[in-house]
Design a protein around this motif. Structure first.
Motif, PDB file in Angstrom:
ATOM      1  N   LEU A  74       0.823  -1.210   0.000  1.00 49.02           N
ATOM      2  CA  LEU A  74       0.000   0.000   0.000  1.00 49.02           C
ATOM      3  C   LEU A  74       0.863   1.270   0.000  1.00 49.02           C
ATOM      4  N   PHE A  75       1.820   1.332   0.934  1.00 42.28           N
ATOM      5  CA  PHE A  75       2.648   2.543   1.050  1.00 42.28           C
ATOM      6  C   PHE A  75       3.506   2.749  -0.204  1.00 42.28           C
ATOM      7  N   ARG A  76       4.166   1.670  -0.632  1.00 40.90           N
ATOM      8  CA  ARG A  76       5.014   1.774  -1.814  1.00 40.90           C
ATOM      9  C   ARG A  76       4.145   2.090  -3.031  1.00 40.90           C
ATOM     10  N   GLY A  77       2.973   1.426  -3.077  1.00 45.39           N
ATOM     11  CA  GLY A  77       2.050   1.655  -4.182  1.00 45.39           C
ATOM     12  C   GLY A  77       1.581   3.093  -4.212  1.00 45.39           C
ATOM     13  N   PHE A  78       1.333   3.671  -3.043  1.00 47.84           N
ATOM     14  CA  PHE A  78       0.897   5.054  -2.975  1.00 47.84           C
ATOM     15  C   PHE A  78       2.007   5.977  -3.479  1.00 47.84           C
ATOM     16  N   ALA A  79       3.255   5.664  -3.096  1.00 46.57           N
ATOM     17  CA  ALA A  79       4.383   6.470  -3.569  1.00 46.57           C
ATOM     18  C   ALA A  79       4.460   6.428  -5.098  1.00 46.57           C
ATOM     19  N   TYR A  80       4.259   5.226  -5.670  1.00 47.42           N
ATOM     20  CA  TYR A  80       4.280   5.104  -7.128  1.00 47.42           C
ATOM     21  C   TYR A  80       3.106   5.840  -7.755  1.00 47.42           C
ATOM     22  N   ALA A  81       1.913   5.709  -7.124  1.00 45.91           N
ATOM     23  CA  ALA A  81       0.715   6.329  -7.682  1.00 45.91           C
ATOM     24  C   ALA A  81       0.877   7.844  -7.737  1.00 45.91           C
ATOM     25  N   VAL A  82       1.489   8.422  -6.688  1.00 44.92           N
ATOM     26  CA  VAL A  82       1.638   9.873  -6.636  1.00 44.92           C
ATOM     27  C   VAL A  82       2.739  10.347  -7.593  1.00 44.92           C
ATOM     28  N   LEU A  83       3.857   9.635  -7.585  1.00 44.28           N
ATOM     29  CA  LEU A  83       5.014  10.125  -8.339  1.00 44.28           C
ATOM     30  C   LEU A  83       5.116   9.546  -9.753  1.00 44.28           C
ATOM     31  N   GLY A  84       4.654   8.288  -9.930  1.00 39.77           N
ATOM     32  CA  GLY A  84       4.863   7.656 -11.224  1.00 39.77           C
ATOM     33  C   GLY A  84       6.342   7.572 -11.521  1.00 39.77           C
ATOM     34  N   ASP A  85       6.753   8.044 -12.707  1.00 44.01           N
ATOM     35  CA  ASP A  85       8.179   7.979 -13.015  1.00 44.01           C
ATOM     36  C   ASP A  85       8.872   9.331 -12.810  1.00 44.01           C
ATOM     37  N   ARG A  86       8.217  10.224 -12.044  1.00 40.46           N
ATOM     38  CA  ARG A  86       8.835  11.522 -11.826  1.00 40.46           C
ATOM     39  C   ARG A  86       9.857  11.479 -10.683  1.00 40.46           C
ATOM     40  N   VAL A  87      10.635  12.529 -10.574  1.00 41.99           N
ATOM     41  CA  VAL A  87      11.604  12.660  -9.490  1.00 41.99           C
ATOM     42  C   VAL A  87      11.329  13.977  -8.790  1.00 41.99           C
ATOM     43  N   LEU A  88      11.363  13.999  -7.465  1.00 44.45           N
ATOM     44  CA  LEU A  88      11.219  15.239  -6.715  1.00 44.45           C
ATOM     45  C   LEU A  88      12.589  15.621  -6.179  1.00 44.45           C
ATOM     46  N   LYS A  89      13.005  16.861  -6.485  1.00 45.67           N
ATOM     47  CA  LYS A  89      14.313  17.252  -5.955  1.00 45.67           C
ATOM     48  C   LYS A  89      14.408  18.729  -5.630  1.00 45.67           C
ATOM     49  N   ASP A  90      13.287  19.340  -5.290  1.00 47.35           N
ATOM     50  CA  ASP A  90      13.298  20.770  -4.972  1.00 47.35           C
ATOM     51  C   ASP A  90      13.517  21.012  -3.489  1.00 47.35           C
ATOM     52  N   TYR A  91      14.496  20.332  -2.913  1.00 48.91           N
ATOM     53  CA  TYR A  91      14.705  20.503  -1.482  1.00 48.91           C
ATOM     54  C   TYR A  91      15.504  21.773  -1.215  1.00 48.91           C
ATOM     55  N   PRO A  92      15.148  22.491  -0.115  1.00 52.13           N
ATOM     56  CA  PRO A  92      15.917  23.700   0.222  1.00 52.13           C
ATOM     57  C   PRO A  92      17.351  23.294   0.593  1.00 52.13           C
ATOM     58  N   PRO A  93      18.310  24.199   0.338  1.00 53.02           N
ATOM     59  CA  PRO A  93      19.729  23.855   0.585  1.00 53.02           C
ATOM     60  C   PRO A  93      19.989  23.432   2.030  1.00 53.02           C
ATOM     61  N   SER A  94      19.286  24.057   2.978  1.00 54.00           N
ATOM     62  CA  SER A  94      19.575  23.752   4.384  1.00 54.00           C
ATOM     63  C   SER A  94      19.137  22.335   4.754  1.00 54.00           C
ATOM     64  N   PHE A  95      18.282  21.707   3.896  1.00 52.81           N
ATOM     65  CA  PHE A  95      17.783  20.372   4.201  1.00 52.81           C
ATOM     66  C   PHE A  95      18.885  19.317   4.112  1.00 52.81           C
ATOM     67  N   SER A  96      19.936  19.630   3.348  1.00 51.88           N
ATOM     68  CA  SER A  96      20.965  18.614   3.107  1.00 51.88           C
ATOM     69  C   SER A  96      21.850  18.363   4.315  1.00 51.88           C
ATOM     70  N   VAL A  97      21.677  19.169   5.377  1.00 49.74           N
ATOM     71  CA  VAL A  97      22.591  19.061   6.512  1.00 49.74           C
ATOM     72  C   VAL A  97      22.480  17.701   7.209  1.00 49.74           C
ATOM     73  N   PHE A  98      21.282  17.111   7.229  1.00 47.30           N
ATOM     74  CA  PHE A  98      21.093  15.878   8.008  1.00 47.30           C
ATOM     75  C   PHE A  98      21.872  14.707   7.416  1.00 47.30           C
ATOM     76  N   GLY A  99      21.867  14.613   6.104  1.00 45.83           N
ATOM     77  CA  GLY A  99      22.521  13.476   5.476  1.00 45.83           C
ATOM     78  C   GLY A  99      23.950  13.763   5.070  1.00 45.83           C
ATOM     79  N   GLN A 100      24.308  15.043   4.929  1.00 45.28           N
ATOM     80  CA  GLN A 100      25.632  15.359   4.413  1.00 45.28           C
ATOM     81  C   GLN A 100      26.494  16.131   5.402  1.00 45.28           C
ATOM     82  N   GLY A 101      25.888  16.564   6.543  1.00 40.40           N
ATOM     83  CA  GLY A 101      26.632  17.396   7.480  1.00 40.40           C
ATOM     84  C   GLY A 101      27.441  16.589   8.482  1.00 40.40           C
ATOM     85  N   TYR A 102      28.348  17.262   9.150  1.00 37.29           N
ATOM     86  CA  TYR A 102      29.185  16.618  10.156  1.00 37.29           C
ATOM     87  C   TYR A 102      29.007  17.300  11.495  1.00 37.29           C
TER      88      TYR A 102
END
Lengths: 323, 323
Positions: A130-158
């Motif tokens: 259901l959850f994965r299916g919902f993600a596919y239903a909403v996005l299809g083959d699109r990509v979302l990448k409009d994240y604000p620059p400050s958002f990258s700190v969690f995965g890329q910051g030290y």
């Protein structure tokens, strides 16, 4: 009863620690690039996000349940954050949405298992689809990448020096989960729940409340992993974290948690996560394709559950059943 | 129990017919024989695999390695065909069956002889089989220009308006129905899953029945390996990746209880047709095919909650003792 159990757990964890040491020696002697602070720091990204989910999942499996929908929750939370980012919501809001989606998804799982009386494996196969299916239903083959620059700190910051924020978070969470499981009354209750749910219920344990909260916690941590992973990748596809559920379950089982419930420790799970992460990374350094690794992990997984059975058969040790 | 299962199958049958009817009402071309034959052809592999998976789930097991077995057996016959293009279809079929049977028997023996938890065993063999495909093929693809015309043509050959693939699904369905209804082995499978201790007292070894179920399931997966490779005219490491979950989903929709002992051939086939009809109807009614997975998820969750309400025992697959 607690002393021999404690000893056998200690043995399992020291075995994992030994494997880790051997691994380090091997990779350090095989590749001159391995023993470098930044290399090692980079390598931790191989397991931090998965380990964040492995911790609550270990509790859930010790309590005799399972959650297969964790990777699908990552996809769902990531899509929710991606859409919110498109709508112009800033970083704190995005994090809240990611965590909130995860928590909500976990509560749905918990409700199905407790109120709905659905076996957890069926319920979470359903919600995974259901959850994965919902993600596919909403996005299809699109990509979302409009994240604000400050958002990258969690995965890329030290946090400090080469200590990434992800790793720091994982360490904090491990301490929290470790204390909760091993030093509190609630932790003991979780073991009781997994070892014998009927006995636990007759002893006055609110079994369903525990199950519901454990599913909710697993969902919340999956939401957190979604924040970290999305922040690190900077983009969302519906196929994000595909197949992670099986990797995370492997981590938990290799960490010495029994699938029959009632047995396992947090240090064991963390060690297994580190061992697997570094094997992955080390083999990459040696140009061994990742799929070869899957043969080793698969064989290890079977060996881990088979060894106690074989030991019992060959040396006739007193029955140490898996539960 | 017999009655409630029959009633459930009838309800699912009515739903599938209603679904067909409503799509046909809007788009008359949908119910044309040609299109219906195509739906059957499309669902044939799913039907065969789901029937195999049903045997395993009936005996309280689960086979997560079914898609990896399919892919490995498919690669084996693809490589065989590439090296011996003039050998014809018969040896290919035999090799596919043999390879699948062997891989299934490995699961069965591990579960039976060592009493290992099925979910861990098949999770492990799943990664091992996937890895073996890579080692076997060296990571290369086998494309249609490397396949002999007989190899490709067999599944497409039409007999009385239906492809050989569809006929195989029909024959498999009838054979499974007869096996489960009228043979000792079929009744033993139900007995072993429904109540293992009672079955043991009547002289049925539940472990042996489990091993039998995994072996048959493996043989079917092996055969489907050839069918899949020939139908899609390509073999590589990742074919049918994640398909095991769709197979399990079809079983769950079809009313097979994960706790074992409950499930019918008719239900499973209807579950597969349900998925097949929706998959073929979605593009027609202008809904993105990306919705397929989400719809499956809703159906599994609803079906699971409904059947959990009716059933008295709520044994989860991971619990050794009833809650």
């Amino acid at each position: 009863m607690s002393t021999p159990r404690f000893k056998s757990l200690l043995r399992w964890e020291s075995m994992l620690a030994l494997v880790l040491v051997v691994e380090f020696v091997c990779f350090a002697s095989l590749s001159p690039y391995f023993l470098n602070v930044w290399t090692l720091s980079d390598a931790t990204f191989n397991f931090t996000e998965r380990a964040v989910i492995a911790l609550p999942l270990a509790l859930l499996i010790i309590a005799g349940e399972i959650d297969i929908s964790v990777a699908a929750i990552i996809a769902l939370a990531s899509v929710a954050m991606g859409l919110a980012a498109v709508a112009g919501i800033d970083t704190p809001g995005l994090v809240a949405i990611g965590l909130g989606t995860g928590l909500l998804a976990g509560m749905i799982n918990g409700a199905l298992v407790t109120f709905g009386r659905v076996p957890s494996i069926v319920a979470t196969i359903g919600t995974m689809t259901l959850f994965r299916g919902f993600a596919y239903a909403v996005l299809g083959d699109r990509v979302l990448k409009d994240y604000p620059p400050s958002f990258s700190v969690f995965g890329q910051g030290y946090a400090v020096g080469a200590l990434s924020i992800e790793l720091a978070l994982l360490i904090v969470l491990t301490v929290v989960f470790g204390i909760f499981l091993h030093l509190t009354r609630w932790g003991r209750t979780i073991y009781a729940l997994g070892a014998n749910p009927t006995a636990a219920r007759w002893s006055g344990v609110p079994v369903d409340r525990y199950r519901f909260l454990l599913f909710a916690a697993t969902g919340l941590c999956s939401g957190l992993a979604a924040v970290l992973l999305t922040s690190r990748l900077g983009s969302t596809r519906p196929s994000i974290a595909q197949g992670w559920e099986l990797e995370i379950i492997s981590m938990v089982i290799l960490g010495g948690v029994s699938v029959w419930g009632g047995k396992g420790t947090i240090p064991g799970v963390l060690l297994a996560a580190v061992v697997l992460g570094f094997v992955n990374f080390g083999l990459g350094l040696l140009n061994v394709p990742g799929i070869v690794m899957s043969i080793i992990v698969g064989a290890l997984l079977i060996a881990v559950v088979a060894i106690p059975v074989l030991a019992e058969r060959w040396w006739g040790r007193p029955a140490r059943r898996l539960s | 129990m017999q009655n409630s299962a029959a009633r459930r199958d009838l309800a699912l049958g009515v739903i599938v017919v209603l679904l067909l009817g409503s799509v046909t009402a809007a788009f008359p071309q949908f119910a044309q024989p040609g299109n219906l034959a195509e739906i059957l052809d499309d669902s044939a592999i799913l039907i065969l695999l789901a029937l195999g998976q049903m045997l395993v789930i009936l005996t309280r097991g689960i086979d997560l390695s079914i898609a990896a077995n399919l892919a490995l057996s498919g690669m084996v016959v693809a490589l065989f065909n590439r090296n011996y293009p003039d050998a014809g279809v018969l040896p290919v079929l035999l090799i596919a069956l043999a390879s699948g049977t062997l891989l299934g028997a490995v699961n069965g023996l591990l579960v039976w002889r060592f009493k290992l938890p099925p979910i861990v065993v098949t999770l492990g063999t799943m990664s091992v089989y996937r890895g073996l495909i890579y080692l076997l093929s060296g990571g290369t693809w086998v494309n249609d220009n490397q396949m002999s015309p007989a190899f490709l043509g067999f599944v497409r050959f039409e007999l009385l308006g239906l492809t050989v693939l569809s006929w195989l699904a029909l024959v498999g369905t009838v054979a499974a129905a007869l096996l489960m209804r009228y043979t000792v082995v079929g009744r033993d499978l139900y007995a072993a899953g429904g109540n293992p201790s009672a079955a043991t007292y009547t002289g049925i070894d539940p472990g042996r029945m489990q091993c039998f179920a995994y072996t048959i399931c493996g043989a079917i997966a092996g055969l489907c390996g050839y069918l899949w490779v020939a139908r899609f005219a390509v073999a590589y490491t990742d074919i049918a990746l994640g398909f095991e979950l769709q197979v399990i989903a079809a079983c769950l929709i079809g009313g097979v209880a994960i706790a074992g002992g409950i499930g019918t051939v008719a239900g499973v086939v209807l579950g597969c047709l349900f998925i097949g009809v929706i998959r073929n109807a979605l593009p027609l009614i202008g809904v993105s095919p990306f919705w397929q997975m989400g719809i499956n998820g809703v159906v599994i969750v609803v079906a699971a909650v409904l059947s959990a309400r009716r059933r008295e025992d709520k044994r989860a697959i991971l619990e050794t003792h009833p809650a």
